[in-house]
Design a protein around this motif. Structure first.
Motif, PDB file in Angstrom:
ATOM      1  N   ARG A 195     -15.757   4.970   2.996  1.00 42.83           N
ATOM      2  CA  ARG A 195     -14.720   5.993   2.958  1.00 42.83           C
ATOM      3  C   ARG A 195     -14.364   6.355   1.525  1.00 42.83           C
ATOM      4  O   ARG A 195     -14.228   7.512   1.171  1.00 42.83           O
ATOM      5  N   LYS A 196     -14.168   5.303   0.742  1.00 41.32           N
ATOM      6  CA  LYS A 196     -13.767   5.515  -0.643  1.00 41.32           C
ATOM      7  C   LYS A 196     -14.893   6.202  -1.426  1.00 41.32           C
ATOM      8  O   LYS A 196     -14.632   7.085  -2.244  1.00 41.32           O
ATOM      9  N   VAL A 240      -5.130   9.396  -4.543  1.00 37.64           N
ATOM     10  CA  VAL A 240      -5.191   8.924  -3.166  1.00 37.64           C
ATOM     11  C   VAL A 240      -5.702   7.491  -3.217  1.00 37.64           C
ATOM     12  O   VAL A 240      -6.834   7.231  -3.611  1.00 37.64           O
ATOM     13  N   LEU A 241      -4.841   6.547  -2.873  1.00 37.20           N
ATOM     14  CA  LEU A 241      -5.222   5.148  -3.025  1.00 37.20           C
ATOM     15  C   LEU A 241      -5.748   4.587  -1.711  1.00 37.20           C
ATOM     16  O   LEU A 241      -5.066   3.864  -1.003  1.00 37.20           O
ATOM     17  N   ALA A 242      -6.965   4.976  -1.383  1.00 39.36           N
ATOM     18  CA  ALA A 242      -7.539   4.480  -0.140  1.00 39.36           C
ATOM     19  C   ALA A 242      -7.788   2.987  -0.280  1.00 39.36           C
ATOM     20  O   ALA A 242      -8.358   2.542  -1.264  1.00 39.36           O
ATOM     21  N   LYS A 243      -7.303   2.207   0.681  1.00 43.07           N
ATOM     22  CA  LYS A 243      -7.639   0.794   0.585  1.00 43.07           C
ATOM     23  C   LYS A 243      -8.969   0.592   1.297  1.00 43.07           C
ATOM     24  O   LYS A 243      -9.322   1.324   2.212  1.00 43.07           O
ATOM     25  N   CYS A 244      -9.734  -0.384   0.808  1.00 43.07           N
ATOM     26  CA  CYS A 244     -11.054  -0.587   1.378  1.00 43.07           C
ATOM     27  C   CYS A 244     -10.918  -1.536   2.551  1.00 43.07           C
ATOM     28  O   CYS A 244     -11.265  -2.705   2.473  1.00 43.07           O
ATOM     29  N   ASN A 266      -8.685   6.503  -8.997  1.00 41.27           N
ATOM     30  CA  ASN A 266      -9.698   7.463  -8.522  1.00 41.27           C
ATOM     31  C   ASN A 266     -10.182   8.382  -9.631  1.00 41.27           C
ATOM     32  O   ASN A 266     -11.373   8.559  -9.835  1.00 41.27           O
ATOM     33  N   ARG A 277     -10.602  -1.867  -9.480  1.00 44.03           N
ATOM     34  CA  ARG A 277      -9.343  -2.055  -8.731  1.00 44.03           C
ATOM     35  C   ARG A 277      -8.647  -3.311  -9.207  1.00 44.03           C
ATOM     36  O   ARG A 277      -7.428  -3.465  -9.059  1.00 44.03           O
ATOM     37  N   LYS A 318      -1.029   6.752   2.715  1.00 40.92           N
ATOM     38  CA  LYS A 318      -2.029   7.809   2.540  1.00 40.92           C
ATOM     39  C   LYS A 318      -2.305   8.341   3.931  1.00 40.92           C
ATOM     40  O   LYS A 318      -2.739   7.601   4.808  1.00 40.92           O
ATOM     41  N   TYR A 335       0.821  -1.206   0.000  1.00 40.88           N
ATOM     42  CA  TYR A 335       0.000   0.000   0.000  1.00 40.88           C
ATOM     43  C   TYR A 335       0.849   1.247   0.000  1.00 40.88           C
ATOM     44  O   TYR A 335       1.849   1.327   0.712  1.00 40.88           O
TER      45      TYR A 335
END
Lengths: 374, 600
Positions: free
Chosen positions: B564-565, B553-557, A367, A316, A190, A187
């Protein structure tokens, strides 16, 4: 409910707060953890009583730091699951462990856990310190080596884009752990605004690498992984073969059903998205705030809402979205419905073999691509 | 003149910013008991938040007070005046309603250029002027030097000038005594036909347009049928009153009085400031001498950040226009910004204040284009066009010459900064006229400078290079020809009309480079690469590139928390909506601001 679903169990205890983390966690005490396990068992019982035919083909114990639980606590929880008669025979059963508390591997196996996820993050001690991780690189190597004696499906978590981290660091870490793992989650850092590290960045105590540097590191990592047969199957996830893909996480990405128990756990069941409050004390003391009230108090999501989720999550995956399936499920012609958007995005997306996907080199701007569908 | 009239004094206060005008006004109000100490806010007369925050006065706020002197009760009407060069127009309006003025000078700073300009206006208006030396309690006060300065420069006798500290409340009584003893009572004839001067107007949603008036001759009361002498439109008076300082109804206003009237006037345009009000039955023959109509000097496009708020913006501008006649606006369309308004302002401060009021009082988010002056363009076919918007400049091939407005600028500065002022003026294409030593330490410098340079950060630069000591005043001194060009900015190959400016050819390269660089920094990276170019006609003079985005912004789920995403993406979508879309390029609002303020 004929299709088996996934079960997520949240363990919100941590020895220390990592400086980048904004998830809810509390310090561990034995009595608190005992009470918490009791509440988990109770919520699970309500869940399977409510859905008489619910079954699970994946269980994921995440955190927090699940490896902080004692054998007694963990076995109480897992025996409840094992004895409930709801676990399928092809079960994927994962637990997250942190190197400093990773030792009970043989015990985990005996409980039926068959997949391990180790929070390595980095093998550079200076970086680990900066992250406020409570383990060292040596702890991590010891843990992963020992784990490999008991598990043949081990995933490691790495982080990219850390302060003072170089491509060399990333590749070096990967090289050291590669003999022991079948799966990798990498990851990119962030920072949420309520974290310690965010404050340190604001105050110029630490400097984050530029986006371009981070992406270069990421691309180097992807390359290096490929050399060792670790193929990327999701933005941040790699595996040595399809059978090692995280069955549980794939449910999230394919917009399939799952349920979560424990504080702050999220569920998607019968087209409803619901979650528990984060606060562990309320979770323990007030069962009314958990399942089934959480489930009954929300509305079913609309088709268009779930379609957006399907796009957001499905894109994804390297393989992308199965268009025929989506068309059938939502009674739409996906390619026609989004024709102009897809045309605008043609540089970044592709439709091939019935699958609609983002070209791998553009996954890191997922995104901005997905937002076009909103 | 009747007995009553001899007990009225109408006056205003002229002072430089920070010299204590509002504080003195507060003290006078407090002393005369017009407002109880309990209700006294700091700086009573500056009713707008912006005024109080910036320490400046913009609107004219009258207040009526009573003061006993030798056993006789006097009515004192104070009409506040703005102190900034942009608001000279408003100053002349308040002066026209008064017989006298207090000239407040800071005992440690001495007289400033802007004060001087207003003093001259007061002298021109035949006002009696009482010098008042303020801040005598400061250690740095130099009362004698300041007195001498007032005598030398303004030519006022300062022998009896009150020496006060408005802040500490010292010698305020002396000021009140001087007002009564030295200022003349209002002339005017109670029996003559009504003549009342409108010196300001505002809009009240219940009462309609409210006119602030000074009655010169005759009287006016509820029920009077009045007419505006400029338009002959007539109205029935529904309310007359005074400011004490809140609006307080009275039976009638008579010759010499200052107050307000309401007459169910729906349209504020019917109450033009400077107009004379008379009665329908017994009208006056001649109107009062009105004010010189001022013309806006600075123009800019104002657009709502959210395109759907266009009508709200129009309403807001119309409402502001009700009590700010100097603001003008007309609809304008921009390729990049959509529908908006081209607005004309008295100056840069006026523009800033309007923007701020629109944002605060009407809760609007705005995009403002770079301010421009009116250029006079002579085309090759002999036609002359006025250009107030750079994007309307005719093509280069059709232009014979471009003229621009120039000003005569007067800078007062301590002598040690003469070099700095000269250098700045040179950079701003200034032509030196003259330099005079006022005393050993203070110099008055005069330059002819293009107005466009003045509005482009001249004042800020002057202040920073003289550590705040220099002051600036200017007046328009006609049009002059220069080698001017239109500088366009291209985004992804298309001219962004809202970013075009007109500059001197010698400065075009530097400005073009600077703006391109600034834009590169404010335009976020997007899926596609965005070339930014600066061009004069078809010639590209600078180029920058906003590289294509590589990382989101690579928000992980995590743990299946996809909400959130979702929120993140919805926020991103909202953010995109707030940006201006030009073809495939999204431009944030700051981009349009960035060319206003360039750090050199």
């Amino acid at each position: 409910m004929q299709v088996p679903t996934g079960l997520y169990i949240h363990i919100p205890f941590c020895k220390a707060k990592c400086s980048y983390c904004d998830f809810y966690s509390v310090g561990y005490t034995e009595s608190l953890a005992d009470d918490y396990i009791k509440a988990l068992v109770s919520e699970y019982s309500r869940l399977i009583a409510y859905f008489g035919d619910i079954t699970f083909d994946s269980v994921y114990i995440g955190g927090g730091t699940p490896s902080m639980l004692t054998e007694k606590q963990l076995s109480r929880l897992v025996e409840t699951l094992n004895n409930s008669g709801r676990l399928k025979s092809d079960l994927e059963f994962s637990i997250e462990v942190n190197p400093e508390s990773a030792s009970k591997f043989e015990f985990y196996r005996r409980l039926g856990i068959n997949r391990l996820s180790i929070g390595i993050q980095s093998l550079n001690d200076n970086i680990l310190k900066r992250l406020n991780r409570v383990h060292t690189a040596r702890d991590a190597m010891r843990a992963i080596k020992e784990a490999s004696n008991f598990f043949n499906n081990i995933s490691a978590d790495l982080m990219i884009g850390l302060p003072a981290q170089t491509s060399h660091d990333v590749v070096d870490t990967l090289n050291q752990i590669i003999p022991y793992i079948t799966h990798l989650s990498a990851y990119i850092l962030k920072l949420a605004s309520n974290t310690q590290m965010h404050r340190e960045v604001q105050e110029n105590i630490i400097i984050l690498p530029e986006d371009d540097v981070v992406i270069d590191q990421y691309e180097d990592l992807v390359c290096e992984c490929a050399k060792f047969g670790l193929e990327r199957y999701e933005i941040s996830n790699f595996s040595k073969a399809d059978e090692y893909n995280s069955k549980h996480n794939l449910k999230y990405w394919k917009c399939q059903e799952y349920c979560g128990i424990g504080s702050s756990a999220h569920s998607f069941l019968n087209r409803k998205r619901f979650s528990n409050d984060a606060n562990i004390f309320e979770y323990i003391n007030d069962a009314k705030q958990t399942f089934p009230n959480t489930y009954e108090s929300v509305q079913k999501n609309s088709d268009s809402d779930i379609l957006l989720d399907t796009i957001m999550l499905g894109l994804r995956l390297v393989k992308g979205i199965d268009i025929e399936k989506v068309n059938k499920e939502f009674k739409i012609d996906f390619l026609r419905k989004f024709e102009s958007k897809i045309k605008k995005l043609r540089k970044f997306v592709e439709y091939k073999g019935g699958m609609f996907f983002i070209k791998p080199e553009y996954l890191t701007v997922q995104n901005s691509i997905v937002v076009e569908f909103f | 003149m009747d007995e009553r009239q001899t007990h009225i004094r109408n006056f205003c206060i002229v002072a430089h910013i920070d010299h204590g005008k509002s504080t003195l006004a507060d003290r006078i109000i407090e002393k005369t008991g017009a407002v109880s100490t309990r209700d006294l806010k700091e700086q009573m007369l500056d009713s707008m938040d912006i005024e109080r925050e910036r320490g400046i006065t913009i609107k004219l706020t009258p207040v009526r007070m009573f003061h006993s002197h030798n056993g006789v009760e006097y009515t004192l009407n104070l009409i506040d005046t703005p102190g900034h060069v942009d608001f000279t127009y408003e100053v002349s309006r308040s002066l026209a309603a008064c017989e006298g003025a207090l000239l407040v000078v800071d005992a440690s700073q001495g007289i400033e250029a802007q004060t001087l300009a207003n003093v001259y206006l007061a002298i021109d208006a035949d006002l009696e002027i009482i010098p008042v030396i303020n801040k005598i309690d400061l250690a740095s006060a130099n009362t004698d030097a300041v007195k001498k300065e007032i005598e030398d420069i303004v030519g006022l006798d300062t022998t009896d000038a009150p020496l006060i500290s408005a802040k500490e409340g010292i010698n305020i009584d002396d000021v009140l005594t001087k007002i009564i003893e030295m200022l003349p009572p209002p002339h005017g004839n109670l029996d003559a036909p009504l003549k009342a001067l409108i010196f300001d107007s505002a809009y009240d949603i219940y009462k309609g347009a409210i006119c602030n008036i000074r009655v010169i001759d005759g009287e006016i009361k509820v029920g009077s049928k009045i007419k505006m002498m400029s338009s002959n439109k007539s109205f029935d008076v529904t309310e007359v009153g005074v400011f004490s300082p809140k609006m307080t109804p009275v039976d009638c206003l008579r010759a010499g009085d200052v107050g307000y009237l309401a007459a169910a006037i729906k349209n504020v345009k019917d109450t033009s400031v400077g107009d004379t009000i008379t009665t329908v039955i017994k009208p006056a023959l001649e109107p009062l001498k009105g004010y010189k109509k001022v013309n806006p000097m600075v123009f800019a496009g104002i657009y709502p950040s959210d395109g759907s708020k266009h009508d709200d913006l129009r309403d807001a501008l119309e409402k502001l226009n009700l009590n700010d006649a100097a603001l003008i606006f007309e609809p304008e369309t921009s390729g990049a910004l959509g529908f908006g308004f081209r607005c004309g302002f008295l100056g840069l401060l006026h523009m800033e204040i309007i923007e701020e009021r629109l944002e605060r009082e009407f809760d609007l988010e705005l995009i403002t284009t770079a301010p421009s002056v009116i250029y006079r363009v002579t085309k090759t076919d002999g036609e002359i066009v006025q250009v107030d918007n750079p994007s309307k400049m005719p093509p280069v091939s059709e232009i014979d010459m471009i003229e621009e407005p120039v000003v005569q600028a007067v800078v007062f500065t301590p002598s040690e900064y003469v070099g700095a002022v000269m250098e700045l003026s040179r950079e701003k294409r200034g032509v030196f006229i003259t330099m005079t030593y006022i005393d050993a330490n203070r110099v008055k410098m005069e330059y002819k400078i293009p107005l466009a340079e003045i509005i482009y950060d001249f004042f800020d630069s002057l202040k920073s290079r003289t550590r705040g000591y220099a002051s600036l005043d200017y007046e328009i001194a006609g049009y002059e020809k220069d080698d001017l060009v239109k500088l366009d900015m291209l985004l992804n190959g298309d001219v962004c009309d809202a970013l075009s400016i007109i500059v001197h050819r010698d400065k075009a390269y530097a400005r073009g480079r600077m703006i391109a660089e600034k834009l590169r920094n404010v335009i976020p990276r997007q899926l596609f690469e965005i070339p930014i170019q600066a061009a004069i006609g078809s010639k590209i003079i600078a180029r920058e590139t906003v590289k294509a985005l590589r990382k989101d912004v690579l928000a992980k789920c995590y743990g299946g928390d996809i909400t959130r995403k979702r929120k993140l993406l919805e926020k991103q979508k909202e953010g995109k909506k707030r940006m201006r879309q030009m073809g495939s390029v999204a431009i944030p609002s700051d981009a349009f601001m960035s060319i206003l303020k360039l750090d050199e």
